[in-house]
Design an enzyme around this catalytic site. Structure first.
Site, mmCIF file in Angstrom:
data_model
loop_
_atom_site.group_PDB
_atom_site.id
_atom_site.type_symbol
_atom_site.label_atom_id
_atom_site.label_comp_id
_atom_site.label_asym_id
_atom_site.label_seq_id
_atom_site.Cartn_x
_atom_site.Cartn_y
_atom_site.Cartn_z
ATOM 1 N N CYS A 348 29.729 64.086 33.775
ATOM 2 C CA CYS A 348 29.072 65.159 34.540
ATOM 3 C C CYS A 348 28.333 64.621 35.755
ATOM 4 O O CYS A 348 27.101 64.609 35.797
ATOM 5 C CB CYS A 348 28.147 65.936 33.622
ATOM 6 S SG CYS A 348 29.073 66.684 32.301
ATOM 7 N N TYR A 376 35.574 43.241 36.403
ATOM 8 C CA TYR A 376 34.442 44.136 36.700
ATOM 9 C C TYR A 376 34.725 45.595 36.336
ATOM 10 O O TYR A 376 34.164 46.498 36.955
ATOM 11 C CB TYR A 376 34.036 44.023 38.179
ATOM 12 C CG TYR A 376 33.670 42.618 38.589
ATOM 13 C CD1 TYR A 376 32.534 42.008 38.065
ATOM 14 C CD2 TYR A 376 34.456 41.885 39.475
ATOM 15 C CE1 TYR A 376 32.191 40.698 38.412
ATOM 16 C CE2 TYR A 376 34.128 40.581 39.828
ATOM 17 C CZ TYR A 376 33.003 40.003 39.298
ATOM 18 O OH TYR A 376 32.667 38.725 39.642
HETATM 19 N N1 LLP Z 1 29.434 32.970 41.166
HETATM 20 C C1 LLP Z 1 28.354 33.729 41.349
HETATM 21 C C2 LLP Z 1 27.051 33.087 41.491
HETATM 22 C C3 LLP Z 1 28.480 35.129 41.431
HETATM 23 O O1 LLP Z 1 27.404 35.872 41.642
HETATM 24 C C4 LLP Z 1 29.766 35.717 41.309
HETATM 25 C C5 LLP Z 1 29.931 37.166 41.397
HETATM 26 C C6 LLP Z 1 30.869 34.874 41.076
HETATM 27 C C7 LLP Z 1 30.671 33.502 41.019
HETATM 28 C C8 LLP Z 1 32.265 35.399 40.919
HETATM 29 O O2 LLP Z 1 32.697 36.049 42.047
HETATM 30 P P1 LLP Z 1 34.214 36.564 42.138
HETATM 31 O O3 LLP Z 1 35.098 35.355 42.172
HETATM 32 O O4 LLP Z 1 34.472 37.387 40.935
HETATM 33 O O5 LLP Z 1 34.251 37.352 43.378
HETATM 34 N N2 LLP Z 1 30.912 44.035 40.442
HETATM 35 C C9 LLP Z 1 31.430 43.712 41.753
HETATM 36 C C10 LLP Z 1 31.498 42.225 41.970
HETATM 37 C C11 LLP Z 1 30.162 41.528 41.803
HETATM 38 C C12 LLP Z 1 30.255 40.037 41.950
HETATM 39 C C13 LLP Z 1 28.969 39.395 41.567
HETATM 40 N N3 LLP Z 1 28.974 37.959 41.612
HETATM 41 C C14 LLP Z 1 32.788 44.398 41.928
HETATM 42 O O6 LLP Z 1 33.231 45.092 41.015
HETATM 43 O O7 LLP Z 1 33.398 44.286 42.975
#
Ligand code: LLP
Length: 423
Positions: A348, A376
């Site tokens: 909702c 995610y």
């Molecule tokens: N290392 C650190 C310190 C981080 O904060 C993150 C992600 C990663 C590695 C991994 O990043 P990646 O390779 O997954 O881009 N919820 C959001 C994404 C948030 C990412 C947060 N930090 C989404 O759904 O797009």
């Protein structure tokens, strides 16, 4: 490339029809492909072949135990941001000695837990955190391995909510304060300086922001060596993007090769440092799909809605970031007209949608699949509107494993207590 492909007009997860999985396990349903997951890990491992590197999977992207177990078996490490993630890694058989602990708000209890587990390194995000880690390590009579997360103030050119390397973001230590903090750390008896780290954002589709950050940090590393502070590693964070629609992000080996090329002159001067990466999304996103069913269609004067059984509680990415995720039909429905649909859910909230203005041929009862849902999505799901969390299935060729069972109604209030009669 992934292992979700059509065979005779019907979507398969590896060698199982998605329709069959939906019939057996119900919808909404997360489905992962083991072969795709392992392929992505392999791409990172190969990028480091013959080099001193460490891949630390960012647990937050998808923290299911079976997924962590598969990744641990590949010998890679983990990037965690909470005591809960550390506990998961250990429960899944991961090696705590290959764990990096990031995050701006580490509690004393989490620091103690990580020190006792013998993690590889804390990525320290503030001066106060350094003091706290030193104090906890002193109390336990241990030495804490640390790296500072430096905020290089570069633009990651991504969505503002997932950009982390700008001055105005809460993450890391401003580059101007870094030398002073390293010098302070060097005087601390219970701290051992290991490295330097940055993470500038997520869903990066270009190499240039990484290179900009490395350029900034090379200057700092030279300064550190000039004042007698040596490092063993450089951690360039996660953030490598994936294809949700038309993006063409660099491949792992393109990123790693570009990083080494930019670091060549520094390594010549100070010696080769171990290179660490913390990928999350690029390992799991395209190893997963999210399957849901059309319950109703509804046509207003100027909009068509496909109302599905999946809500923003199951996958909040479209609502939270206005993220585009590709929605496809599991099977062709030749009897339905092609229309432009907003794919909306049962929650909702006006913001409860999975996709807007999608050209789809569908009818009530049809199944839809959302690509790129391994990262995610389930990890950020909630019970809002008292909706039990979805089941998660891992497909390995012709075999399906339930890696998370669907929650029951009782699960929804498992930790809640009624007041006693007299109250
Ligand atoms: N290392 C650190 C310190 C981080 O904060 C993150 C992600 C990663 C590695 C991994 O990043 P990646 O390779 O997954 O881009 N919820 C959001 C994404 C948030 C990412 C947060 N930090 C989404 O759904 O797009």
């Amino acid at each position: 490339m992934d292992h979700f492909n059509y065979q005779k007009g019907e979507l398969y997860a590896e060698n199982i029809p998605v329709k069959q999985l939906a019939a057996t396990y119900g919808t909404p349903l997360y489905i992962y492909s083991k072969a795709t997951l392992l392929r992505h890990v392999q791409a990172f491992k190969e990028a480091f072949a013959g080099r001193n590197g460490l891949v630390c999977y960012a647990v937050k992207a998808n923290s299911n135990l079976a997924i962590l177990q598969l990744l641990a078996k590949q010998g890679i490490g983990f990037d965690i941001v909470s005591g809960g993630e550390l506990a998961r890694v250990i429960a899944a058989g991961g090696d705590p000695h290959k764990v990096i602990f990031s995050g701006v708000a580490k509690t004393e209890a989490e620091i103690e837990q990580a020190l006792l587990a013998g993690i590889y390194c804390f990525n320290v995000e503030s001066a106060q955190e350094l003091d706290r880690i030193n104090a906890v390590a002193a109390r336990l009579n241990l030495v804490a391995p640390i790296s500072f997360r430096i905020n290089p103030n570069v633009d990651a050119k991504t969505h503002p909510y997932i950009s982390t390397g700008l001055k105005e973001n809460k993450f890391g230590i401003p580059i101007e304060e870094a030398l002073g903090e390293y010098q302070r750390a060097q005087t601390m008896r219970n701290i051992k300086i290991k490295g330097l780290d940055f993470h500038i954002g997520s869903q990066l589709t270009q190499i240039s922001p990484y290179i900009d950050a490395i350029k900034e940090l090379k200057r700092l590393i030279r300064q550190l060596y000039g004042s007698g502070i040596q490092l063993t590693h450089l951690d360039i964070g996660g953030g490598l993007g994936v294809t949700y629609s038309v993006e063409a992000p660099p491949l792992p080996n393109e990123l790693i090769n570009a990083a080494y090329a930019e670091l060549a002159d520094l390594f010549e001067d100070v010696g080769t440092l171990q290179l660490i990466v913390e990928p999350g999304r690029s390992i799991v996103a395209n190893a997963g799909i999210f399957v849901y069913k059309v319950e109703y269609t509804k046509d207003n004067l100027d909009k068509n809605f496909a109302i599905v059984d999946a809500g923003m509680n199951d996958n909040i990415r479209p609502s939270l970031y206005n993220a585009y995720m590709n929605i496809i039909t599991v099977e062709e429905n030749p009897s339905a007209d092609i229309k432009l649909y907003d794919v909306v859910g049962p929650v909702c909230e006006t913001g409860d949608f999975q996709g807007k203005s999608r050209q789809l041929r569908l009818a009530p009862g049809d199944l839809l699949a959302m690509r790129g849902s391994g990262a995610y999505c389930s990890a950020m799901s909630s019970n809002y509107n008292s909706r039990p969390k979805c089941a998660e299935i891992l497909v390995d060729d012709e075999k399906a494993h339930v890696i998370c069972q669907r929650e029951t109604y009782e699960d929804l209030w498992r930790n809640e207590h009624l007041l006693d009669e007299a109250s």
